[in-house]
Design a protein around this motif. Structure first.
Motif, PDB file in Angstrom:
ATOM      1  N   LEU A  12       0.846  -1.202   0.000  1.00 17.76           N
ATOM      2  CA  LEU A  12       0.000   0.000   0.000  1.00 17.76           C
ATOM      3  C   LEU A  12       0.881   1.251   0.000  1.00 17.76           C
ATOM      4  O   LEU A  12       0.647   2.206  -0.742  1.00 17.76           O
ATOM      5  CB  LEU A  12      -0.933   0.004   1.221  1.00 17.76           C
ATOM      6  CG  LEU A  12      -1.818   1.247   1.411  1.00 17.76           C
ATOM      7  CD1 LEU A  12      -2.764   1.444   0.223  1.00 17.76           C
ATOM      8  CD2 LEU A  12      -2.650   1.161   2.689  1.00 17.76           C
ATOM      9  N   ARG A  13       1.915   1.225   0.829  1.00 17.83           N
ATOM     10  CA  ARG A  13       2.817   2.383   0.883  1.00 17.83           C
ATOM     11  C   ARG A  13       3.455   2.614  -0.489  1.00 17.83           C
ATOM     12  O   ARG A  13       3.560   3.729  -0.966  1.00 17.83           O
ATOM     13  CB  ARG A  13       3.901   2.162   1.948  1.00 17.83           C
ATOM     14  CG  ARG A  13       4.155   3.420   2.771  1.00 17.83           C
ATOM     15  CD  ARG A  13       4.949   3.113   4.032  1.00 17.83           C
ATOM     16  NE  ARG A  13       4.257   2.192   4.920  1.00 17.83           N
ATOM     17  CZ  ARG A  13       4.773   1.032   5.357  1.00 17.83           C
ATOM     18  NH1 ARG A  13       5.961   0.617   4.975  1.00 17.83           N
ATOM     19  NH2 ARG A  13       4.082   0.277   6.182  1.00 17.83           N
ATOM     20  N   ARG A  14       3.840   1.529  -1.141  1.00 19.57           N
ATOM     21  CA  ARG A  14       4.447   1.671  -2.469  1.00 19.57           C
ATOM     22  C   ARG A  14       3.469   2.314  -3.452  1.00 19.57           C
ATOM     23  O   ARG A  14       3.832   3.188  -4.236  1.00 19.57           O
ATOM     24  CB  ARG A  14       4.837   0.296  -3.013  1.00 19.57           C
ATOM     25  CG  ARG A  14       6.317   0.041  -2.882  1.00 19.57           C
ATOM     26  CD  ARG A  14       6.723  -1.258  -3.530  1.00 19.57           C
ATOM     27  NE  ARG A  14       6.525  -1.279  -4.971  1.00 19.57           N
ATOM     28  CZ  ARG A  14       6.534  -2.396  -5.698  1.00 19.57           C
ATOM     29  NH1 ARG A  14       6.725  -3.558  -5.107  1.00 19.57           N
ATOM     30  NH2 ARG A  14       6.359  -2.356  -6.992  1.00 19.57           N
ATOM     31  N   ALA A  15       2.198   1.872  -3.393  1.00 18.40           N
ATOM     32  CA  ALA A  15       1.190   2.424  -4.313  1.00 18.40           C
ATOM     33  C   ALA A  15       0.984   3.912  -4.049  1.00 18.40           C
ATOM     34  O   ALA A  15       0.957   4.728  -4.968  1.00 18.40           O
ATOM     35  CB  ALA A  15      -0.129   1.673  -4.159  1.00 18.40           C
ATOM     36  N   LEU A  16       0.874   4.272  -2.773  1.00 22.29           N
ATOM     37  CA  LEU A  16       0.635   5.677  -2.432  1.00 22.29           C
ATOM     38  C   LEU A  16       1.845   6.526  -2.815  1.00 22.29           C
ATOM     39  O   LEU A  16       1.706   7.622  -3.361  1.00 22.29           O
ATOM     40  CB  LEU A  16       0.323   5.832  -0.942  1.00 22.29           C
ATOM     41  CG  LEU A  16      -0.963   5.137  -0.466  1.00 22.29           C
ATOM     42  CD1 LEU A  16      -1.112   5.266   1.045  1.00 22.29           C
ATOM     43  CD2 LEU A  16      -2.190   5.710  -1.166  1.00 22.29           C
ATOM     44  N   ASP A  17       3.037   6.012  -2.526  1.00 17.37           N
ATOM     45  CA  ASP A  17       4.253   6.758  -2.882  1.00 17.37           C
ATOM     46  C   ASP A  17       4.343   7.006  -4.382  1.00 17.37           C
ATOM     47  O   ASP A  17       4.868   8.015  -4.824  1.00 17.37           O
ATOM     48  CB  ASP A  17       5.508   6.011  -2.409  1.00 17.37           C
ATOM     49  CG  ASP A  17       5.660   6.103  -0.897  1.00 17.37           C
ATOM     50  OD1 ASP A  17       4.946   6.941  -0.292  1.00 17.37           O
ATOM     51  OD2 ASP A  17       6.456   5.336  -0.325  1.00 17.37           O
ATOM     52  N   ALA A  18       3.836   6.055  -5.147  1.00 14.45           N
ATOM     53  CA  ALA A  18       3.887   6.227  -6.606  1.00 14.45           C
ATOM     54  C   ALA A  18       2.750   7.126  -7.093  1.00 14.45           C
ATOM     55  O   ALA A  18       2.606   7.348  -8.287  1.00 14.45           O
ATOM     56  CB  ALA A  18       3.815   4.867  -7.288  1.00 14.45           C
ATOM     57  N   GLY A  19       1.931   7.635  -6.159  1.00 23.45           N
ATOM     58  CA  GLY A  19       0.903   8.601  -6.541  1.00 23.45           C
ATOM     59  C   GLY A  19      -0.448   7.971  -6.817  1.00 23.45           C
ATOM     60  O   GLY A  19      -1.357   8.637  -7.308  1.00 23.45           O
ATOM     61  N   HIS A  20      -0.625   6.689  -6.513  1.00 26.10           N
ATOM     62  CA  HIS A  20      -1.907   6.047  -6.804  1.00 26.10           C
ATOM     63  C   HIS A  20      -2.809   6.079  -5.586  1.00 26.10           C
ATOM     64  O   HIS A  20      -2.407   6.489  -4.512  1.00 26.10           O
ATOM     65  CB  HIS A  20      -1.671   4.632  -7.325  1.00 26.10           C
ATOM     66  CG  HIS A  20      -0.851   4.642  -8.568  1.00 26.10           C
ATOM     67  ND1 HIS A  20      -1.308   5.209  -9.731  1.00 26.10           N
ATOM     68  CD2 HIS A  20       0.416   4.231  -8.815  1.00 26.10           C
ATOM     69  CE1 HIS A  20      -0.356   5.126 -10.650  1.00 26.10           C
ATOM     70  NE2 HIS A  20       0.695   4.540 -10.121  1.00 26.10           N
ATOM     71  N   GLU A  21      -4.030   5.591  -5.822  1.00 26.62           N
ATOM     72  CA  GLU A  21      -5.065   5.826  -4.848  1.00 26.62           C
ATOM     73  C   GLU A  21      -5.062   4.834  -3.700  1.00 26.62           C
ATOM     74  O   GLU A  21      -5.559   5.118  -2.619  1.00 26.62           O
ATOM     75  CB  GLU A  21      -6.378   5.667  -5.612  1.00 26.62           C
ATOM     76  CG  GLU A  21      -7.506   6.442  -5.099  1.00 26.62           C
ATOM     77  CD  GLU A  21      -8.768   6.076  -5.866  1.00 26.62           C
ATOM     78  OE1 GLU A  21      -9.784   6.686  -5.590  1.00 26.62           O
ATOM     79  OE2 GLU A  21      -8.731   5.171  -6.725  1.00 26.62           O
ATOM     80  N   GLY A  22      -4.539   3.663  -3.938  1.00 29.40           N
ATOM     81  CA  GLY A  22      -4.574   2.612  -2.925  1.00 29.40           C
ATOM     82  C   GLY A  22      -4.380   1.279  -3.603  1.00 29.40           C
ATOM     83  O   GLY A  22      -3.663   1.205  -4.602  1.00 29.40           O
TER      84      GLY A  22
END
Ligand code: AMP
Length: 534
Positions: free
Chosen positions: A361-371
């Motif tokens: 989840l952290r990776r997704a958020l760091d890449a600018g995605h929603e979740g």
């Protein structure tokens, strides 16, 4: 010559018999017998009425009649004298269609008249079943499960064949009609045709991460959840069509997707994914920019340079004529991965523990995605259904807002203040700045209590809205702060819902317009810069 239309009393009598027995097998037998006795064009309406659906789920139709109109129509209908000719199933269906099609000026009155004539033609018991079908559920134990079994009996076929056809067609009435008329062969051809959009499978919001793992049997497939627009891409030979989540044809707006689809090494397929607008650094732009791009049909080439699209694929529903929706997700993913290059696939991993989910989840958020989306490895693709086979995992953002007004509700919410107007402190004019409305989040009891409290704070009112002193503070969950032309504040919350009533806070402690602007800006540290408006 076509058989005469069947009286509606046949359906009413069946409903009464179904209510009188608790035995599933008996219900099944009664329904099957009735379906077989109907004219082919009466089967779908009868099934929709018996299951309180009225209209097929795949059509976005609704009666839209409030309780008040209903009550009046019922009173007058009751007083009308019964005409000798009995009401028929098809007449009921035609009246429902006419009510749904009535819009615009005087529609309330016109709907009431249609209802009055319907009720005027019905006997007491028919009226009762009509009412139950329209406004509550029938309470006759004719659940979808029993109905599917009865349809299978009526068509002398296997219930699994019926269930699968219904899943694809997303329309119980049509499934029943085809089953009774054409049997198993008809059912097998139902619902799934290339270039006909398929209703997308949907996800439930995850409560907590352990729940996700438990529901999915200890291991779950996680994919980045992109904040873009969902599309399905159908291709046969050189022909490619792209449909949006709402099943509209958007082929003309997405030339990038057509190019990609034409280059994939298969003759025929249906794949599904999300298109996202990216900025120069390759980070996702706000949803609104994507929508600008998506709605556009003219001058695509100019906008294509300004807002390029990326496609991330996550499912495959058909390959070379083989329908794959009945295959487990894990197998579909492998088939997809064998068809498309890896840079077109959604980022994905398989997780077996909460810390693994958190890290991804952290990776997704760091890449600018929603979740994240969490998908059960063994799950079918169930078109049009929302369930726990797919979960969405998103960090909830909240803002404390004051309620500055509220609108009277309709339908079940009649007589209560339901849609509340939300505002933050210290807007551009130094006053409260409205940033959205929501009727979501309160239970019926909480809404009643809120109605009472708001009325005590009333400063003025008009026909629909009560304006109040901004004293009640609520915590509001939302997905994104958007720029909005609708409110003088210039901002709006996307998907606002009340998450808590903050009785511990007074209006002086509500969040400020400054903070809202900061939150808006901060979104783009992750999301990439907003494009200047059109
Ligand atoms: P919801 O529509 O609220 O059920 O949330 C699911 C939506 O997230 C889908 O309709 C897609 O538009 C979007 N989405 C983004 N990434 C994915 C993904 N990897 N898998 C499925 N849906 C996705």
């Amino acid at each position: 010559m076509a058989a005469a239309e069947t009286p509606f009393s046949t359906v009413a009598d069946l409903a009464a018999k179904l209510q009188a027995t608790t035995k599933r097998l008996e219900k099944r037998r009664l329904i099957a017998e009735c379906l077989r006795s109907l004219r082919p064009d009466e089967v779908a309406p009868a099934v929709l009425i018996l299951t309180s659906r009225i209209f097929p789920e795949s059509e976005q139709k609704a009666l839209n009649v409030g309780w008040a109109t209903m009550g009046k129509a019922l009173d007058r209908g009751r007083q009308a004298t019964l005409v000798a000719r009995p009401l028929t199933i098809l007449e009921v269906q035609r009246t429902f269609e006419a009510i749904a099609a009535t819009t615009g000026k005087d529609s309330v009155v016109r709907k009431r008249r249609l209802l009055e004539s319907l009720f005027g033609r019905a006997s007491d018991s028919e009226r009762e079943w009509l009412l139950r079908s329209m406004f509550v559920d029938m309470r006759i134990g004719a659940s979808e499960g029993v109905m599917l079994e009865a349809i299978a009996d009526a068509a002398s076929t296997d219930v699994e064949v019926v269930r699968f056809a219904n899943m694809l067609a997303g329309d119980l009435g049509r499934t029943a009609a085809v089953a009774v008329r054409e049997g198993e062969t008809g059912l097998r051809g139902l619902g799934f045709r290339l270039f006909t959009p398929v209703k997308p499978m949907m996800a439930e919001m995850a409560g907590d991460l352990q729940e996700v793992l438990d529901e999915h049997g200890g291991a779950t497939a996680l994919e980045f959840k992109f904040d873009g627009a969902r599309i399905q891409v159908h291709r046969r030979g050189d022909e490619v069509r792209v449909f949006s989540r709402r099943l509209t044809d958007v082929t003309g707006s997405v030339p990038e997707v057509l190019e990609i689809a034409r280059n994939l090494p298969a003759r025929e397929f249906l794949v599904e994914g999300e298109v996202v607008a990216l900025d120069e650094r390759g980070r996702p732009r706000p949803f609104q920019d994507l929508m600008r791009r998506f709605r556009r049909v003219h001058d695509i080439d100019v906008l294509r340079r300004e807002i390029p699209l990326r496609l991330f694929l996550f499912d495959i529903l058909d390959r070379d004529g083989e329908v794959l929706v009945g295959k487990p997700y894990g197998e579909r993913w492998d088939l997809l991965a064998s068809l498309v290059p890896s840079d077109l696939l959604a980022e994905r991993t398989i997780a077996r523990s909460v810390p693994e989910v958190e890290a991804f989840l952290r990776r997704a958020l760091d890449a600018g995605h929603e979740g994240l989306m969490a998908k059960a490895l063994d799950s079918d693709y169930t078109p049009g259904k929302r369930g726990k086979r797919w979960f969405k995992i998103k960090p909830v953002e909240t803002l404390d807002c004051a309620i500055v007004a509220a609108e009277w509700g309709h339908g079940r919410r009649t007589g209560t203040l339901s849609n509340v107007h939300l505002a933050v402190r210290g807007g551009p004019t130094g006053d409260w700045a409205m940033i959205g409305k929501t009727f979501k989040g309160l239970t019926d009891a909480e809404r009643l209590e809120m109605t009472r409290r708001l009325q005590e704070l009333k400063v003025s009112e008009d026909r629909w809205t009560v304006y109040v002193r901004p004293e009640i503070v609520v915590e509001v969950g939302y997905n994104e702060v958007q720029r909005s032309p609708h409110y003088p504040s210039g901002f709006a919350l996307r998907f606002a819902r009340i998450t808590r009533v903050r009785d511990d806070k007074g209006p002086a402690e509500a969040d400020t317009y400054e903070r809202l602007k900061e939150l808006y800006e901060r979104q783009f540290e992750r999301k990439g810069a907003a494009v200047q408006g059109p």
